[in-house]
Write an enzyme that holds these catalytic residues in place. Structure first.
Site, PDB file in Angstrom:
ATOM      1  N   GLU A  35       0.837  -1.200   0.000  1.00 17.30           N
ATOM      2  CA  GLU A  35       0.000   0.000   0.000  1.00 17.30           C
ATOM      3  C   GLU A  35       0.881   1.264   0.000  1.00 17.30           C
ATOM      4  O   GLU A  35       0.659   2.180   0.781  1.00 17.30           O
ATOM      5  CB  GLU A  35      -0.980  -0.018   1.176  1.00 17.30           C
ATOM      6  CG  GLU A  35      -2.315   0.571   0.788  1.00 17.30           C
ATOM      7  CD  GLU A  35      -3.410   0.406   1.845  1.00 17.30           C
ATOM      8  OE1 GLU A  35      -4.409   1.122   1.718  1.00 17.30           O
ATOM      9  OE2 GLU A  35      -3.265  -0.419   2.768  1.00 17.30           O
ATOM     10  N   TYR A 111       0.081  -7.577  -1.874  1.00 15.08           N
ATOM     11  CA  TYR A 111      -1.029  -6.867  -1.244  1.00 15.08           C
ATOM     12  C   TYR A 111      -2.307  -7.455  -1.838  1.00 15.08           C
ATOM     13  O   TYR A 111      -2.758  -7.052  -2.903  1.00 15.08           O
ATOM     14  CB  TYR A 111      -0.912  -5.366  -1.516  1.00 15.08           C
ATOM     15  CG  TYR A 111      -2.040  -4.532  -0.964  1.00 15.08           C
ATOM     16  CD1 TYR A 111      -2.558  -4.761   0.310  1.00 15.08           C
ATOM     17  CD2 TYR A 111      -2.592  -3.507  -1.715  1.00 15.08           C
ATOM     18  CE1 TYR A 111      -3.590  -3.989   0.820  1.00 15.08           C
ATOM     19  CE2 TYR A 111      -3.621  -2.712  -1.214  1.00 15.08           C
ATOM     20  CZ  TYR A 111      -4.123  -2.964   0.042  1.00 15.08           C
ATOM     21  OH  TYR A 111      -5.152  -2.196   0.546  1.00 15.08           O
ATOM     22  N   ASP A 149       0.421  -8.190   3.161  1.00 13.80           N
ATOM     23  CA  ASP A 149      -0.930  -8.055   3.685  1.00 13.80           C
ATOM     24  C   ASP A 149      -1.820  -8.956   2.850  1.00 13.80           C
ATOM     25  O   ASP A 149      -2.149  -8.631   1.711  1.00 13.80           O
ATOM     26  CB  ASP A 149      -1.353  -6.590   3.584  1.00 13.80           C
ATOM     27  CG  ASP A 149      -2.774  -6.339   4.053  1.00 13.80           C
ATOM     28  OD1 ASP A 149      -3.467  -7.313   4.435  1.00 13.80           O
ATOM     29  OD2 ASP A 149      -3.207  -5.171   4.033  1.00 13.80           O
ATOM     30  N   ASP A 249      -1.814   1.747  10.143  1.00 10.61           N
ATOM     31  CA  ASP A 249      -2.726   0.914  10.940  1.00 10.61           C
ATOM     32  C   ASP A 249      -2.242  -0.539  11.003  1.00 10.61           C
ATOM     33  O   ASP A 249      -2.879  -1.371  11.649  1.00 10.61           O
ATOM     34  CB  ASP A 249      -4.168   0.998  10.433  1.00 10.61           C
ATOM     35  CG  ASP A 249      -4.296   0.929   8.927  1.00 10.61           C
ATOM     36  OD1 ASP A 249      -3.273   0.769   8.235  1.00 10.61           O
ATOM     37  OD2 ASP A 249      -5.434   1.056   8.412  1.00 10.61           O
ATOM     38  N   HIS A 250      -1.125  -0.843  10.352  1.00 13.39           N
ATOM     39  CA  HIS A 250      -0.485  -2.153  10.417  1.00 13.39           C
ATOM     40  C   HIS A 250       0.855  -2.033  11.127  1.00 13.39           C
ATOM     41  O   HIS A 250       1.517  -0.994  11.048  1.00 13.39           O
ATOM     42  CB  HIS A 250      -0.223  -2.709   9.018  1.00 13.39           C
ATOM     43  CG  HIS A 250      -1.442  -2.955   8.194  1.00 13.39           C
ATOM     44  ND1 HIS A 250      -1.897  -4.216   7.886  1.00 13.39           N
ATOM     45  CD2 HIS A 250      -2.305  -2.091   7.585  1.00 13.39           C
ATOM     46  CE1 HIS A 250      -2.974  -4.127   7.129  1.00 13.39           C
ATOM     47  NE2 HIS A 250      -3.239  -2.856   6.925  1.00 13.39           N
TER      48      HIS A 250
END
Length: 286
Positions: A35, A111, A149, A249-250
């Site tokens: 991302e 991803y 992810d 947020d990861h």
């Protein structure tokens, strides 16, 4: 020794103040980013000099505002391939995979599509994309890692409350079956293998104090082939990188091969900053 890390940075431009100090602190040899949200020329303009000064070669595959993956390596970067052979698009192929050979290991930074809602077109795209990834990894070579992810919690133990996720993606049987099919080509979930009974998460929603209560999911994985998994000496989640100002947020996942410079320190650094909720909690998007 080789330290491999994977991190969904949720916009590399926004995360530069966190990423560069983290590289200095943790000193990973191979870093898979997801991302990135930057086109390749913009990625090079933003970080090329900074990464070169730290000894990293870069393979970036981006598309601007969305998606984007990269591999940073200080142990070689050969045979770079962007995307997945015969992979599906939505409707066109997206920048969701890049592979390179680093220190003799085929490294895939991925991803996986989110899926959005069960049985949606994007959900079917997610399953087809995972099948294409499986075919690429199955084709070899034998020494390989898939890092990134995956937007799937492999089991109920990988979410804070299974009941909260009923009716949502990331936990449905077809998604977990697609992930299991990928692993069936000979890949080991090295964090869960090393910490089978621990509460381990890698993602926490920004909203509703989810991180501070440790209400998260484990959706960022390092999947290693048998020869690479045999070299693992430590596998852990760098929760410290999720704390403080301006985090993703990861949190990064770190795997040490051959030697563990920080020791086998466990899956979570440091512990939660607030007690876990004692009752069922709804997801913020519910």
């Amino acid at each position: 020794m080789v330290r491999v890390a994977t991190w969904n940075v949720n916009s590399v431009k926004q995360r530069v103040p966190r990423l560069l100090p983290w590289l200095e602190q943790r000193r990973p040899d191979v870093v898979c980013l997801q991302e990135t949200k930057l086109a390749d020329d913009a990625f090079a303009a933003l970080l090329g000099d900074e990464l070169a000064a730290r000894g990293y070669e870069v393979a970036a595959h981006g598309e601007g505002r969305w998606n984007g993956v990269a591999i940073l390596s200080r142990v070689g970067l050969d045979d770079v391939v962007n995307g997945l052979a015969d992979g599906p698009g939505f409707p066109h192929p997206e920048a969701r995979a890049v592979a390179a050979t680093c220190g003799g290991v085929r490294v895939h930074s991925v991803y996986v599509p989110n899926g959005r809602a069960p049985d949606s077109d994007h959900y079917r795209y997610k399953l087809a994309w995972l099948a294409a990834l499986r075919d690429v990894v199955a084709a070899g070579p034998e020494d390989a890692v898939v890092c990134g992810d995956v937007n799937i919690a492999p089991a109920d133990a990988d979410v804070f409350d299974p009941a909260a996720y009923v009716g949502h993606t990331h936990v449905t049987a077809p998604e977990r079956e697609a992930l299991a099919a990928l692993q069936a080509v000979g890949l080991h979930d090295v964090v869960r293998d090393r910490w089978p009974d621990e509460r381990v998460f890698t993602y926490w929603d920004y909203r509703a104090g989810m991180f501070h209560q440790d209400l998260g999911m484990r959706i960022d994985l390092v999947l290693a082939s048998t020869p690479v998994a045999a070299r693992v000496r430590a596998a852990w989640v760098d929760r410290q990188a999720r704390k403080g100002t301006g985090p993703s947020d990861h949190a990064p996942v770190i795997v040490d091969l051959d030697v563990a410079p920080d020791g086998d320190i466990g899956p979570v650094v440091p512990p939660p900053s607030a007690p876990r909720a004692r009752k069922s909690v709804k997801l913020p998007q519910s």
